[in-house]
Design a protein around this motif. Structure first.
Motif, PDB file in Angstrom:
ATOM      1  N   VAL A  52      -6.563  19.780 -42.789  1.00 56.07           N
ATOM      2  CA  VAL A  52      -6.285  20.991 -43.580  1.00 56.07           C
ATOM      3  C   VAL A  52      -6.654  22.045 -42.725  1.00 56.07           C
ATOM      4  N   PRO A  53      -5.629  22.905 -42.181  1.00 61.76           N
ATOM      5  CA  PRO A  53      -5.854  24.195 -41.203  1.00 61.76           C
ATOM      6  C   PRO A  53      -7.027  24.903 -41.699  1.00 61.76           C
ATOM      7  N   THR A 117      -1.345  15.997 -47.655  1.00 61.47           N
ATOM      8  CA  THR A 117       0.002  15.791 -47.768  1.00 61.47           C
ATOM      9  C   THR A 117       0.527  14.319 -47.442  1.00 61.47           C
ATOM     10  N   ARG A 245      -0.975  30.713 -51.083  1.00 63.22           N
ATOM     11  CA  ARG A 245      -0.094  30.547 -50.021  1.00 63.22           C
ATOM     12  C   ARG A 245       0.178  28.815 -49.887  1.00 63.22           C
ATOM     13  N   SER A 246      -1.171  28.047 -50.220  1.00 65.92           N
ATOM     14  CA  SER A 246      -1.077  26.502 -50.219  1.00 65.92           C
ATOM     15  C   SER A 246      -0.004  26.203 -51.304  1.00 65.92           C
ATOM     16  N   THR A 249       3.716  27.508 -50.013  1.00 65.57           N
ATOM     17  CA  THR A 249       4.377  27.168 -48.610  1.00 65.57           C
ATOM     18  C   THR A 249       3.812  25.729 -48.263  1.00 65.57           C
ATOM     19  N   GLY A 250       2.705  25.174 -49.036  1.00 65.58           N
ATOM     20  CA  GLY A 250       2.306  23.740 -48.618  1.00 65.58           C
ATOM     21  C   GLY A 250       1.206  23.859 -47.391  1.00 65.58           C
ATOM     22  N   VAL A 251       1.013  25.223 -46.952  1.00 68.95           N
ATOM     23  CA  VAL A 251      -0.102  25.187 -45.654  1.00 68.95           C
ATOM     24  C   VAL A 251      -1.243  25.997 -46.437  1.00 68.95           C
ATOM     25  N   PHE A 252      -2.381  25.541 -46.280  1.00 72.46           N
ATOM     26  CA  PHE A 252      -3.519  26.105 -46.791  1.00 72.46           C
ATOM     27  C   PHE A 252      -4.307  26.637 -45.524  1.00 72.46           C
ATOM     28  N   PRO A 253      -4.214  27.978 -45.318  1.00 69.97           N
ATOM     29  CA  PRO A 253      -4.498  28.483 -44.042  1.00 69.97           C
ATOM     30  C   PRO A 253      -6.186  29.024 -44.056  1.00 69.97           C
TER      31      PRO A 253
END
Length: 331
Positions: A52-53, A117, A245-246, A249-253
């Motif tokens: 997870v970023p 994911t 965002r997650s 967009t599917g991205v947890f920043p």
């Protein structure tokens, strides 16, 4: 002041921050644990997330070893280790080893969330697992009833906790284990009735065990305290925006500065998710937070708060931790 018989703890997910190297998040977690001990917190939890970023906390047992070395008295634990990602024997050996370095201070919280994911789930070799059977196997290593011996043998117990959803509550009740509940089960910012019924079901179905003779509940949610309600709301923005965002967009920043959050362009859906996340948190002045937490403790019958708040500004987070600790009357 909140009742001195209630416990207070912090959950730190090792959130990364924009413009900062990822290892700094882990060093920040260790430093926060030391402050939590000085402030009188009862317990300090870390979590497990993979690839997870926005989160550097991927290896709870390793991170807790660093936390153990930086503290002396506070209990430390995982909230939690995701058991479907591991063999129970390996988890038992990791936490028995950790207990050798922090005897009498280690707690093992266990969950069953899948990888973030599909590629992560494949990398973890994740398959359908029987969570209840894995819990029983894990407990057998600690209590000496397994046909496979656990080494090193802990000097004392390593208590198990279940991060519980509806199904998790049923399993915990059957096994006589304490639970940590959060999210929709708490009904913060929404209808509390389903969560209250789920907790009542856990208490009705609870079967006493050697570890836990009675049902036991901790509540976990984002809690942030500031001098004004507006400042506290600002502290919530970085995490709420990351969640929005997650989900879109599917991205947890990584966390970003509050100033960037105020000017960020949001879709209507992102705004909706942001508002939902903020409504599900407890944030405000010390008096406001004290009132909201007292109501939550009364409604849920919980024995411990697991405060999971985070924000970009580390100094503001430290001030929030100190203000929260001051609300709990320590003996």
């Amino acid at each position: 002041m909140i009742n001195s018989g209630l416990r207070i703890s912090l959950l730190d997910r090792s959130r990364t921050r924009a413009g900062e190297a990822e290892p700094a998040a882990l060093h920040g977690t260790v430093a926060r644990a030391g402050q939590a001990e000085r402030l009188g917190y009862d317990r300090f939890w870390v979590a497990e997330h993979h690839a997870v970023p926005g989160i550097a906390g991927s290896a709870p047992a390793v991170l807790l070893a660093a936390v153990a070395g930086a503290t002396r008295t506070i209990r430390i634990g995982s909230a939690g280790v995701m058991l479907p990602h591991h063999q129970p024997l390996v988890v038992a050996e990791q936490f028995a080893t950790l207990s050798a370095f922090a005897p009498g201070r280690v707690d093992l919280g266990l969950g069953r969330s899948p990888g973030f994911t599909a590629p992560v789930r494949r990398a973890l070799r994740q398959t359908d697992r029987d969570f209840a059977a894995d819990l029983r196997e894990l407990r057998g290593y600690f209590d000496g009833t397994s046909e496979v011996g656990l080494h090193p043998r802990p000097d004392g117990p390593v208590p198990l906790y279940v991060l519980a959803t509806g199904t998790g509550l049923r399993i915990a009740a059957e096994l006589g284990l304490p639970v940590i509940v959060g999210g929709p089960l708490l009904g913060v910012g929404g209808d509390p009735a389903p969560g209250l019924e789920a907790l009542a079901g856990y208490r009705r179905a609870f079967r006493p065990s050697p570890q836990q003779p009675q049902p036991w509940v901790a509540i976990s949610l984002d809690v942030l305290v500031a001098d004004t309600a507006a400042e506290a709301a600002d502290l919530l923005l970085p995490e709420a925006w990351a969640m929005a965002r997650s989900r879109t967009t599917g991205v947890f920043p990584p966390l970003e500065p509050v100033a960037a959050m105020r000017t960020a362009t949001r879709t209507a859906r992102q705004q909706q998710y942001l508002e939902q996340t903020m409504a599900a948190a407890v944030a405000g002045t010390p008096a406001q937070v004290e009132h909201m937490l007292a109501e939550l403790f009364d409604r849920t019958g919980a024995a411990e708060l697991v405060a999971a708040g985070s924000t970009f500004d580390r100094a503001a987070l430290a001030a929030s931790d100190a203000a929260l600790a001051a609300l709990f009357d320590r003996p």
